[in-house]
Each structure stands twice: as C-alpha cells, then as structure tokens.
Design an enzyme around this catalytic site. Structure first.
Site, PDB file in Angstrom:
ATOM      1  N   ASP A  18     -15.584 -18.604   6.300  1.00 60.01           N
ATOM      2  CA  ASP A  18     -14.129 -18.549   6.120  1.00 60.01           C
ATOM      3  C   ASP A  18     -13.499 -17.878   7.336  1.00 60.01           C
ATOM      4  O   ASP A  18     -13.944 -16.802   7.761  1.00 60.01           O
ATOM      5  CB  ASP A  18     -13.759 -17.730   4.872  1.00 60.01           C
ATOM      6  CG  ASP A  18     -14.010 -18.496   3.576  1.00 60.01           C
ATOM      7  OD1 ASP A  18     -14.436 -19.665   3.645  1.00 60.01           O
ATOM      8  OD2 ASP A  18     -13.771 -17.909   2.510  1.00 60.01           O
ATOM      9  N   GLY A  44     -17.111 -20.178   0.654  1.00 62.40           N
ATOM     10  CA  GLY A  44     -17.663 -21.323  -0.065  1.00 62.40           C
ATOM     11  C   GLY A  44     -17.869 -20.884  -1.506  1.00 62.40           C
ATOM     12  O   GLY A  44     -18.357 -19.776  -1.767  1.00 62.40           O
ATOM     13  N   GLY A  46     -19.931 -21.753  -3.811  1.00 59.78           N
ATOM     14  CA  GLY A  46     -21.302 -21.470  -4.231  1.00 59.78           C
ATOM     15  C   GLY A  46     -21.770 -20.125  -3.708  1.00 59.78           C
ATOM     16  O   GLY A  46     -22.314 -19.297  -4.460  1.00 59.78           O
ATOM     17  N   ASP A 250      -4.847 -10.796  -2.060  1.00 62.59           N
ATOM     18  CA  ASP A 250      -5.224 -12.173  -1.743  1.00 62.59           C
ATOM     19  C   ASP A 250      -6.002 -12.750  -2.927  1.00 62.59           C
ATOM     20  O   ASP A 250      -6.965 -12.143  -3.384  1.00 62.59           O
ATOM     21  CB  ASP A 250      -6.102 -12.136  -0.474  1.00 62.59           C
ATOM     22  CG  ASP A 250      -6.730 -13.463  -0.141  1.00 62.59           C
ATOM     23  OD1 ASP A 250      -6.185 -14.495  -0.559  1.00 62.59           O
ATOM     24  OD2 ASP A 250      -7.757 -13.464   0.550  1.00 62.59           O
ATOM     25  N   ASP A 256     -13.866 -17.532  -8.107  1.00 67.39           N
ATOM     26  CA  ASP A 256     -15.325 -17.441  -7.910  1.00 67.39           C
ATOM     27  C   ASP A 256     -15.862 -16.162  -8.550  1.00 67.39           C
ATOM     28  O   ASP A 256     -16.941 -16.156  -9.156  1.00 67.39           O
ATOM     29  CB  ASP A 256     -15.668 -17.439  -6.416  1.00 67.39           C
ATOM     30  CG  ASP A 256     -15.081 -18.645  -5.691  1.00 67.39           C
ATOM     31  OD1 ASP A 256     -14.812 -19.661  -6.350  1.00 67.39           O
ATOM     32  OD2 ASP A 256     -14.875 -18.551  -4.460  1.00 67.39           O
ATOM     33  N   ARG A 289      -8.419  -7.160  -2.512  1.00 66.86           N
ATOM     34  CA  ARG A 289      -8.830  -7.076  -1.099  1.00 66.86           C
ATOM     35  C   ARG A 289      -8.727  -8.451  -0.453  1.00 66.86           C
ATOM     36  O   ARG A 289      -8.900  -9.469  -1.109  1.00 66.86           O
ATOM     37  CB  ARG A 289     -10.269  -6.560  -0.987  1.00 66.86           C
ATOM     38  CG  ARG A 289     -10.338  -5.074  -1.348  1.00 66.86           C
ATOM     39  CD  ARG A 289     -11.696  -4.503  -1.071  1.00 66.86           C
ATOM     40  NE  ARG A 289     -12.089  -4.615   0.328  1.00 66.86           N
ATOM     41  CZ  ARG A 289     -13.274  -4.219   0.783  1.00 66.86           C
ATOM     42  NH1 ARG A 289     -14.163  -3.697  -0.032  1.00 66.86           N
ATOM     43  NH2 ARG A 289     -13.573  -4.337   2.051  1.00 66.86           N
TER      44      ARG A 289
HETATM   45  O1  RIB Z   1     -12.793 -20.140  -3.693  1.00 66.06           O
HETATM   46  C1  RIB Z   1     -12.619 -19.659  -2.409  1.00 66.06           C
HETATM   47  C2  RIB Z   1     -13.452 -20.428  -1.429  1.00 66.06           C
HETATM   48  O2  RIB Z   1     -12.985 -21.759  -1.386  1.00 66.06           O
HETATM   49  C3  RIB Z   1     -13.357 -19.924  -0.013  1.00 66.06           C
HETATM   50  O3  RIB Z   1     -14.344 -18.965   0.269  1.00 66.06           O
HETATM   51  C4  RIB Z   1     -13.451 -21.184   0.816  1.00 66.06           C
HETATM   52  O4  RIB Z   1     -14.593 -21.259   1.615  1.00 66.06           O
HETATM   53  C5  RIB Z   1     -13.358 -22.332  -0.157  1.00 66.06           C
HETATM   54  O5  RIB Z   1     -14.581 -22.928  -0.377  1.00 66.06           O
END
Ligand code: RIB
Length: 321
Positions: A18, A44, A46, A250, A256, A289
């Site tokens: 990122d 990402g 995952g 943010d 995730d 954060r």
């Molecule tokens: O959910 C956030 C993620 O979505 C980020 O880290 C970015 O890489 C995208 O995959």
C-alpha cells in the site's frame, strides 16, 4: 507439514504493497491535490486479515501470490515477522506484486486504485497444494481479491474438513448460490451488500433486509455494515452494534480487522454475538491509525478496550441474540 506449524486460521487472499498519501482533501477527477504525509506498508485484504488475526493471538497461515520482485520479498519478510506462516504463498515470476494507491483526507474519507498483479494469478491448484494446511485449521477466512476459482476451492476444502468459513465479500461482486451456501458468516459493507442482494443499505432496517436475503440463500449468518452500525443476523436472532465514537484517522483496513477478529473468535469457540462484539471493537481500533497495517490492533488493545467500555449499548429490540 510439521504439527508445530498447524494454523488455527488459514487466510486465502490478496497481498499488496500500500502506498498511502494523506492530504487535507481528496483530488477531484482530473485534479492534482497536494498531500502532507506518505506511508508505504503491507496491505491487501488477505495479508491484512492474516496479520490482523496473528496480532489477536491466532496461529495463521496465508495462501496467496506475490511477484519475484523486491516488494514481494519484503512483504513475505514482514508477514513472517508478524508470525504468519507464508509457506503456501507462491512467488510468481510472471507478475509484479500487487499494489494499492490509497488517498486519505483529514476526515477519514478515502479513495483507492489498485493493480492486483500476482493476486489475480492465484489458481485452484495453488489452493489444492495448501489442502493439508486448510484441512487442519479451524477457520478459513476469504475475501474476493483473488480469482473466484481459488476462493471456491478453498471454501469447499474447508467445508469438507468441517472448518467454519468467514467470507468478507470485498471488493464487491456477485457470487454463486453454491458458494454462498458454503459460508458460515458473511461480512459485507453497504456497497457489497447492494451488489450481492440488490438492497440499498442505508440504515438498520435495510441492513436487515439484505441480511435476510443472504440467509435465505444459505449463508449461516450475516454481519452487514450499515451507516450507523453493524447488523448481525442468524437463525438465532438479531443484534445491532452501533458504531463506536472514535478519533477517526483512516478507515482503510477496518473491514479486514473486523473479519480477522471474527475468525479469531470463532477459532476460540466464541458464539456469534461474542465474536461480533470482539470484532466490532477491533474494527473501531483499526480506524484510529493511518494505513491498514499500522492500524491492525493487538489482542491486549482489544481486550482492554472491551474491559474499559463494557458491552456495546444494544437498542431494546436488538438484544435478541
Ligand atoms: O481493505 C484494505 C486493503 O484493500 C488495502 O490494504 C489495499 O491493499 C486493498 O487491498
């Protein structure tokens, strides 16, 4: 596979670098805006899910693909540094490691643009090679940044081996009934819920309609993130978790963090209601954060927040689970 690397949770999903820039406002179409802060880090869905679950105390293995480039190598080192088993992450000479450009304003508004690279080349065979890792785990966590054939293969191995399956259907896309029927818990945001069900999720009532649609199609339980809170629905009842007031930095990675915490709680045998409350706090902490990776909370942070805040205030007709 040696028994000491047996995972509680296997995550199958996307791995990115990122690149995040924060500015006072986001640029409009065709416009350049100047930011004041830059961060580069692991991302990402995952990889975030895997690190999120590891920080919450689970033994985690990740299945995915990165390129043979320096970024791919660095991400693997970072994942391993967090205790994630990367033995089932393929290094692909034919693609670059995935990347996502994240723009964040000072109110927490975001825009992002990604180039999935190696993520889009994860195959069913890559997943089948990880069959033993998956079968020995307790929970499978999947999202939709990798091809559906890979997601589907993982879900079917998991179901055959008796794992619980948590699906974070991001980025949004339509899914087959066959896949939905194999999912224990799905966690869409409003946008993803609209793509999956056709319901415009604008509040708790519409979130319930979307969740009911998903349950009718065979999903075990749905946790729908709506404006104002998350609606948890299963055949046992309904729970409404109002959004926590936090100092928002943010929201990148908050979903995730939620899914990772759900997976951890299920791997520990918690009920859906307990798991959703745990995940709700993990997700709130993740928004405090900047960046996905930096925001993923530790177990101590979530536990001390739960202890300090006490149970979330349930609205009277929502305390039925
Ligand atoms: O959910 C956030 C993620 O979505 C980020 O880290 C970015 O890489 C995208 O995959």
């Amino acid at each position: 596979m040696a028994s000491d690397v047996r995972a509680d949770i296997v995550v199958v999903g996307g791995i990115n670098t990122d690149f995040l820039v924060q500015g006072s406002r986001l640029p409009g179409p065709g416009e350049h805006a100047e930011g004041h802060l830059f961060l580069e880090g692991l991302g990402g869905k995952g990889a975030n899910g895997a690190v999120g679950a590891a920080r919450l105390g689970a033994r985690v293995a990740l299945v995915g693909r990165v390129g043979m480039d320096a970024r791919g190598r660095a991400l693997l080192e970072q994942l391993e540094g967090e205790g994630v088993d990367t033995g089932a992450v393929v290094r692909d000479p034919g693609a670059t490691t995935g990347v996502s450009l994240e723009m964040v304003d000072e109110e927490g508004g975001t825009q992002s643009l990604g180039a999935p690279g190696a993520n889009r080349r994860l195959t069913r065979d890559d997943v089948l090679r990880a069959e033993e890792r998956i079968s020995l785990a307790r929970v499978l966590l999947v999202q939709l940044e990798v091809p559906l054939e890979a997601v589907s293969a993982a879900v079917h191995i998991a179901r055959a081996a008796g794992l619980r399956v948590v699906l974070d259907p991001a980025p949004a896309r339509e899914l087959s009934e066959d896949l939905l029927e194999a999912v224990h818990v799905i966690r869409p945001n409003a946008d993803e819920a609209r793509v999956l069900t056709g319901v415009d999720v604008v509040d708790r009532t519409s979130a319930r309609r979307a969740a009911e649609n998903l349950l009718r199609r065979g999903v075990g339980a749905a946790v729908v993130a709506a404006p104002g809170g998350s609606l948890v629905l299963s055949s046992e009842g309904e729970l409404w978790l109002p959004d926590r007031r936090v100092e928002l930095a943010d929201t990148t990675g908050a979903g995730d963090a939620f899914s990772a915490a759900l997976a951890v709680a299920f791997s520990e045998g918690k009920t859906l209601a307990e798991a959703a409350r745990f995940a709700h706090e993990a997700s709130a902490l993740a928004t405090m954060r900047l960046g996905a990776f930096g925001g993923l909370p530790t177990r101590d942070q979530v536990e001390s927040r739960l202890a300090r805040l006490g149970p979330v205030a349930l609205s009277p007709d929502g305390a039925r689970m």
